[in-house]
Design a protein around this motif. Sequence first.
Motif, PDB file in Angstrom:
ATOM      1  N   LEU A  98      60.745  28.733  17.299  1.00  0.00           N
ATOM      2  CA  LEU A  98      59.504  27.976  17.102  1.00  0.00           C
ATOM      3  C   LEU A  98      59.159  27.151  18.344  1.00  0.00           C
ATOM      4  N   VAL A  99      60.202  26.588  18.953  1.00  0.00           N
ATOM      5  CA  VAL A  99      59.960  25.770  20.148  1.00  0.00           C
ATOM      6  C   VAL A  99      60.077  26.713  21.352  1.00  0.00           C
ATOM      7  N   ASP A 100      58.913  27.219  21.729  1.00  0.00           N
ATOM      8  CA  ASP A 100      58.850  28.232  22.787  1.00  0.00           C
ATOM      9  C   ASP A 100      57.989  27.693  23.926  1.00  0.00           C
ATOM     10  N   ASP A 101      57.591  28.583  24.841  1.00  0.00           N
ATOM     11  CA  ASP A 101      56.749  28.175  25.973  1.00  0.00           C
ATOM     12  C   ASP A 101      55.495  27.449  25.505  1.00  0.00           C
ATOM     13  N   ALA A 102      54.826  28.062  24.507  1.00  0.00           N
ATOM     14  CA  ALA A 102      53.558  27.484  24.057  1.00  0.00           C
ATOM     15  C   ALA A 102      53.788  26.101  23.453  1.00  0.00           C
ATOM     16  N   PHE A 103      54.885  25.953  22.709  1.00  0.00           N
ATOM     17  CA  PHE A 103      55.160  24.668  22.072  1.00  0.00           C
ATOM     18  C   PHE A 103      55.422  23.599  23.135  1.00  0.00           C
ATOM     19  N   LEU A 104      56.191  23.987  24.154  1.00  0.00           N
ATOM     20  CA  LEU A 104      56.614  22.994  25.162  1.00  0.00           C
ATOM     21  C   LEU A 104      55.568  22.783  26.257  1.00  0.00           C
ATOM     22  N   ALA A 105      54.440  23.491  26.155  1.00  0.00           N
ATOM     23  CA  ALA A 105      53.447  23.415  27.246  1.00  0.00           C
ATOM     24  C   ALA A 105      52.959  21.980  27.467  1.00  0.00           C
ATOM     25  N   GLY A 106      52.896  21.205  26.400  1.00  0.00           N
ATOM     26  CA  GLY A 106      52.386  19.825  26.529  1.00  0.00           C
ATOM     27  C   GLY A 106      53.456  18.814  26.909  1.00  0.00           C
ATOM     28  N   GLY A 107      54.667  19.289  27.233  1.00  0.00           N
ATOM     29  CA  GLY A 107      55.755  18.370  27.600  1.00  0.00           C
ATOM     30  C   GLY A 107      55.452  17.639  28.902  1.00  0.00           C
ATOM     31  N   HIS A 108      56.299  16.696  29.265  1.00  0.00           N
ATOM     32  CA  HIS A 108      56.060  15.871  30.466  1.00  0.00           C
ATOM     33  C   HIS A 108      57.405  15.318  30.952  1.00  0.00           C
ATOM     34  N   PRO A 109      57.474  14.742  32.125  1.00  0.00           N
ATOM     35  CA  PRO A 109      58.768  14.352  32.705  1.00  0.00           C
ATOM     36  C   PRO A 109      59.503  13.233  31.956  1.00  0.00           C
ATOM     37  N   GLY A 110      58.842  12.611  30.970  1.00  0.00           N
ATOM     38  CA  GLY A 110      59.520  11.531  30.240  1.00  0.00           C
ATOM     39  C   GLY A 110      60.027  11.967  28.872  1.00  0.00           C
ATOM     40  N   LEU A 111      59.923  13.251  28.561  1.00  0.00           N
ATOM     41  CA  LEU A 111      60.233  13.718  27.194  1.00  0.00           C
ATOM     42  C   LEU A 111      61.682  14.188  27.081  1.00  0.00           C
ATOM     43  N   THR A 112      62.374  13.685  26.062  1.00  0.00           N
ATOM     44  CA  THR A 112      63.740  14.155  25.779  1.00  0.00           C
ATOM     45  C   THR A 112      63.712  14.992  24.498  1.00  0.00           C
ATOM     46  N   LEU A 113      64.411  16.111  24.532  1.00  0.00           N
ATOM     47  CA  LEU A 113      64.503  16.985  23.353  1.00  0.00           C
ATOM     48  C   LEU A 113      65.942  16.919  22.833  1.00  0.00           C
ATOM     49  N   VAL A 114      66.084  16.724  21.532  1.00  0.00           N
ATOM     50  CA  VAL A 114      67.408  16.726  20.897  1.00  0.00           C
ATOM     51  C   VAL A 114      67.413  17.834  19.849  1.00  0.00           C
ATOM     52  N   ASN A 115      68.399  18.714  19.887  1.00  0.00           N
ATOM     53  CA  ASN A 115      68.495  19.757  18.852  1.00  0.00           C
ATOM     54  C   ASN A 115      69.781  19.592  18.059  1.00  0.00           C
ATOM     55  N   VAL A 116      69.624  19.192  16.783  1.00  0.00           N
ATOM     56  CA  VAL A 116      70.771  19.107  15.873  1.00  0.00           C
ATOM     57  C   VAL A 116      70.622  20.110  14.724  1.00  0.00           C
ATOM     58  N   GLY A 117      69.590  20.975  14.815  1.00  0.00           N
ATOM     59  CA  GLY A 117      69.308  21.897  13.706  1.00  0.00           C
ATOM     60  C   GLY A 117      70.080  23.197  13.855  1.00  0.00           C
ATOM     61  N   ARG A 118      69.447  24.143  14.509  1.00  0.00           N
ATOM     62  CA  ARG A 118      70.072  25.429  14.791  1.00  0.00           C
ATOM     63  C   ARG A 118      69.640  25.841  16.194  1.00  0.00           C
ATOM     64  N   GLY A 119      70.549  26.495  16.921  1.00  0.00           N
ATOM     65  CA  GLY A 119      70.232  26.920  18.279  1.00  0.00           C
ATOM     66  C   GLY A 119      68.994  27.800  18.330  1.00  0.00           C
ATOM     67  N   GLU A 120      68.826  28.626  17.306  1.00  0.00           N
ATOM     68  CA  GLU A 120      67.742  29.612  17.332  1.00  0.00           C
ATOM     69  C   GLU A 120      66.357  28.997  17.110  1.00  0.00           C
ATOM     70  N   LEU A 121      66.275  27.690  16.843  1.00  0.00           N
ATOM     71  CA  LEU A 121      64.953  27.063  16.730  1.00  0.00           C
ATOM     72  C   LEU A 121      64.274  26.995  18.092  1.00  0.00           C
ATOM     73  N   LEU A 122      65.099  27.042  19.129  1.00  0.00           N
ATOM     74  CA  LEU A 122      64.636  26.772  20.479  1.00  0.00           C
ATOM     75  C   LEU A 122      64.799  28.022  21.337  1.00  0.00           C
ATOM     76  N   ASP A 123      63.726  28.424  21.997  1.00  0.00           N
ATOM     77  CA  ASP A 123      63.793  29.545  22.934  1.00  0.00           C
ATOM     78  C   ASP A 123      64.395  29.003  24.244  1.00  0.00           C
ATOM     79  N   LEU A 124      65.600  29.450  24.557  1.00  0.00           N
ATOM     80  CA  LEU A 124      66.324  28.842  25.691  1.00  0.00           C
ATOM     81  C   LEU A 124      65.666  29.149  27.030  1.00  0.00           C
ATOM     82  N   GLU A 125      64.990  30.273  27.140  1.00  0.00           N
ATOM     83  CA  GLU A 125      64.291  30.548  28.412  1.00  0.00           C
ATOM     84  C   GLU A 125      63.092  29.611  28.546  1.00  0.00           C
ATOM     85  N   ALA A 126      62.424  29.327  27.437  1.00  0.00           N
ATOM     86  CA  ALA A 126      61.313  28.363  27.467  1.00  0.00           C
ATOM     87  C   ALA A 126      61.843  26.977  27.822  1.00  0.00           C
ATOM     88  N   LEU A 127      63.026  26.660  27.300  1.00  0.00           N
ATOM     89  CA  LEU A 127      63.637  25.362  27.633  1.00  0.00           C
ATOM     90  C   LEU A 127      63.906  25.290  29.137  1.00  0.00           C
TER      91      LEU A 127
END
Length: 314
Positions: free
Chosen positions: A209-238
């Motif tokens: 779900l958290v892919d390139d399109a999701f992270l497009a609005g990110g910025h240099p002050g944003l911290t992401l924490v994942n405590v759910g499941r690894g597969e929620l996050l596209d690691l290449e997009a990260l």
Amino acid sequence: MRKLAVIHHRHAEWVPTLQAAEPRLDLRGCHPKDWTGLDPQWLAEAEGLFCWKLPPGLVARMPRLAWVQNGGAGVDHLVSHPELPARIAVSRADGAFGLWMARYTVGHLLAEAQRLAECAVAQAEQAWRPGLLPEDLTGQRALVLGFGRIGRTIAVALRSLGLEVTGLATRAREEEGFSVRPVSEGPGLLAAARLLVLCAPLTPASRNLVDDAFLAGGHPGLTLVNVGRGELLDLEALRGALEAGRLKRAVLDVFPEEPLPAAHWLWSHPKVTVTPHHSGPSRPDHLIPDILPNLRAFAEGRPIPAVVDRSRGY
Ligand code: OXD
């Protein structure tokens, strides 16, 4: 007495805990690697199973199986398991994890905001640096993706630190004073967020779900924490977001493959913190309050009160 097979890597702790909680059950335990050593006749009569991951071939040997109690919060590996017929009820135990995961999230956020790594360097250098001021978190926005019991507890903890929390979930609502927005609004809200916490269940809809399109609005002050499941996050997009300055840092406790393989780029990325899936320890004494009503109902032959919606995935 109804039979409950406890097939779990920590069966030696779980069997006495479950037996003390519900003495009216016939329990037998073993490690998932050793289940074929259980008496086949006993297994064929067992109607309940307590497990974490389902060993291949087991369900075919349990023709009377009616209920599986998961020894943790996420049931992604169970609900869609091809060997587990849809008629079998599945239960989870998520009540204990919210506080642990709130502490994990707050701990990592405060380490940044209080600049603990820089303070340690200053101390090692015996340097008095009054300019090393903590970051003011008051009024900063946190997004919590997944707003069940775990997400709500994390949200309450972040609110107590002065952050403004917005939940993201499949259904928009107001809950305990929090505005919960549809996940589709997440990307638009990122530009004004200090923190994005992932604690949603893994389902077909939330995978990557958290892919390139999701992270497009990110910025240099944003911290992401994942405590759910690894597969929620596209690691290449990260990786792209970290390198393009659309994220300050990622704190990851969960990974598509665990343990994280030795050569994985995440281990050495300067903007990534890797922890060993320890944000929510599955302690029997903590999980029992969720499991107890199910155990009692099972022992009494009543319908299991807390079952997941297998089609929804949680
Ligand atoms: C869980 C976990 O889902 O530990 O309980 O990941």
